[in-house]
Scaffold this active site. Sequence first.
Site, PDB file in Angstrom:
ATOM      1  N   GLY A  38     -74.521 -12.230  -1.514  1.00 40.38           N
ATOM      2  CA  GLY A  38     -74.467 -13.684  -1.463  1.00 40.38           C
ATOM      3  C   GLY A  38     -73.214 -14.169  -0.779  1.00 40.38           C
ATOM      4  O   GLY A  38     -72.445 -13.398  -0.194  1.00 40.38           O
ATOM      5  N   ASP A 139     -82.561 -14.362  -0.530  1.00 40.40           N
ATOM      6  CA  ASP A 139     -82.626 -14.362  -1.990  1.00 40.40           C
ATOM      7  C   ASP A 139     -83.742 -15.254  -2.522  1.00 40.40           C
ATOM      8  O   ASP A 139     -84.306 -14.993  -3.582  1.00 40.40           O
ATOM      9  CB  ASP A 139     -81.282 -14.781  -2.582  1.00 40.40           C
ATOM     10  CG  ASP A 139     -80.840 -16.170  -2.133  1.00 40.40           C
ATOM     11  OD1 ASP A 139     -81.202 -16.578  -1.014  1.00 40.40           O
ATOM     12  OD2 ASP A 139     -80.123 -16.838  -2.897  1.00 40.40           O
ATOM     13  N   THR A 162     -73.772 -19.785  -5.555  1.00 40.10           N
ATOM     14  CA  THR A 162     -72.887 -20.661  -4.784  1.00 40.10           C
ATOM     15  C   THR A 162     -73.522 -22.039  -4.651  1.00 40.10           C
ATOM     16  O   THR A 162     -72.849 -23.068  -4.765  1.00 40.10           O
ATOM     17  CB  THR A 162     -72.617 -20.059  -3.402  1.00 40.10           C
ATOM     18  OG1 THR A 162     -72.094 -18.739  -3.561  1.00 40.10           O
ATOM     19  CG2 THR A 162     -71.635 -20.903  -2.632  1.00 40.10           C
TER      20      THR A 162
END
Length: 290
Positions: A38, A139, A162
């Site tokens: 990520g 994702d 995030t």
Amino acid sequence: MPPFSHFPETRYALPRTGTAHGPKQDGIREMLLALDIGNTSIHIGLSDGERIADTWRIGVAQEKLPDEYGVLLMTLLGSGGIEPRDVTACIIGCDVPPLIPTFEQVCRKYFRIEPMVVGHGLRTGVRILYDNPKQLGADRIIDAVAASRLYGTPVIVVDFGTATVFDAVNEQGDYLGGAIAPGIGIASEALFSRAAMLYRVQLERPPVAIGKNTIHAMQSGILFGYVGLVEGLVSRFKAELGGNPRVVATGGLSPLIASETDCIDIVNGDLTLIGLRLIYELNAEGRTGA
């Protein structure tokens, strides 16, 4: 609202089925290394069949060289008694494109394996109805695959990373799209840095919503504000999806948010790692190491 640990067991994802790293009965270990990369952290999972043997999280630093990540991975695996030769396959899901070549090199050099990379023409078993699938972060599809397989459809996934990302899969198993909001960490940092009289506070539940001091007022606004965000978007998603979709939460802050709302049915912190395994299995036939 009771503490999160007091919710019924039916609210939670299936538990990990084991943590053993030991060899199979024939003496050969077969382990999949899954890398969920990520913007701020890398979630690393080691699976022995359907079992998640171990997981780790490390920070993201785009300036790190492949050898730096490789040595770090060797250290983490070694702490669990895993040798590089025990890893027989690798799959990468990455939302930071510049890091894909870095981790491809890591897999080739340290494990002598050509990794799968989600997005490079891999089958997922999910039809994507997004206007431009190339704009989707890996994702989001990985989570949709895992949630659909584990919990059925229709399903809504809320990923607290995030960004706080909402994704919807309809009853036919088609990925429809979703919503993206600033993550709790990003929003909090903006508040701390842009308001002269405010300062960083620990993200935890305040005693009441009406804060009697600045710390509790900020905690209330951040935590309960995001609960309201989640409840509002989930309600709108359900109205558009129809049926009775289950709501699955993942990401580091999912337990904290889930403890404050009834709109989240299941918390599964390993959802993306499970999705990576499922995608690997769907595409693995005929593949060999590098």
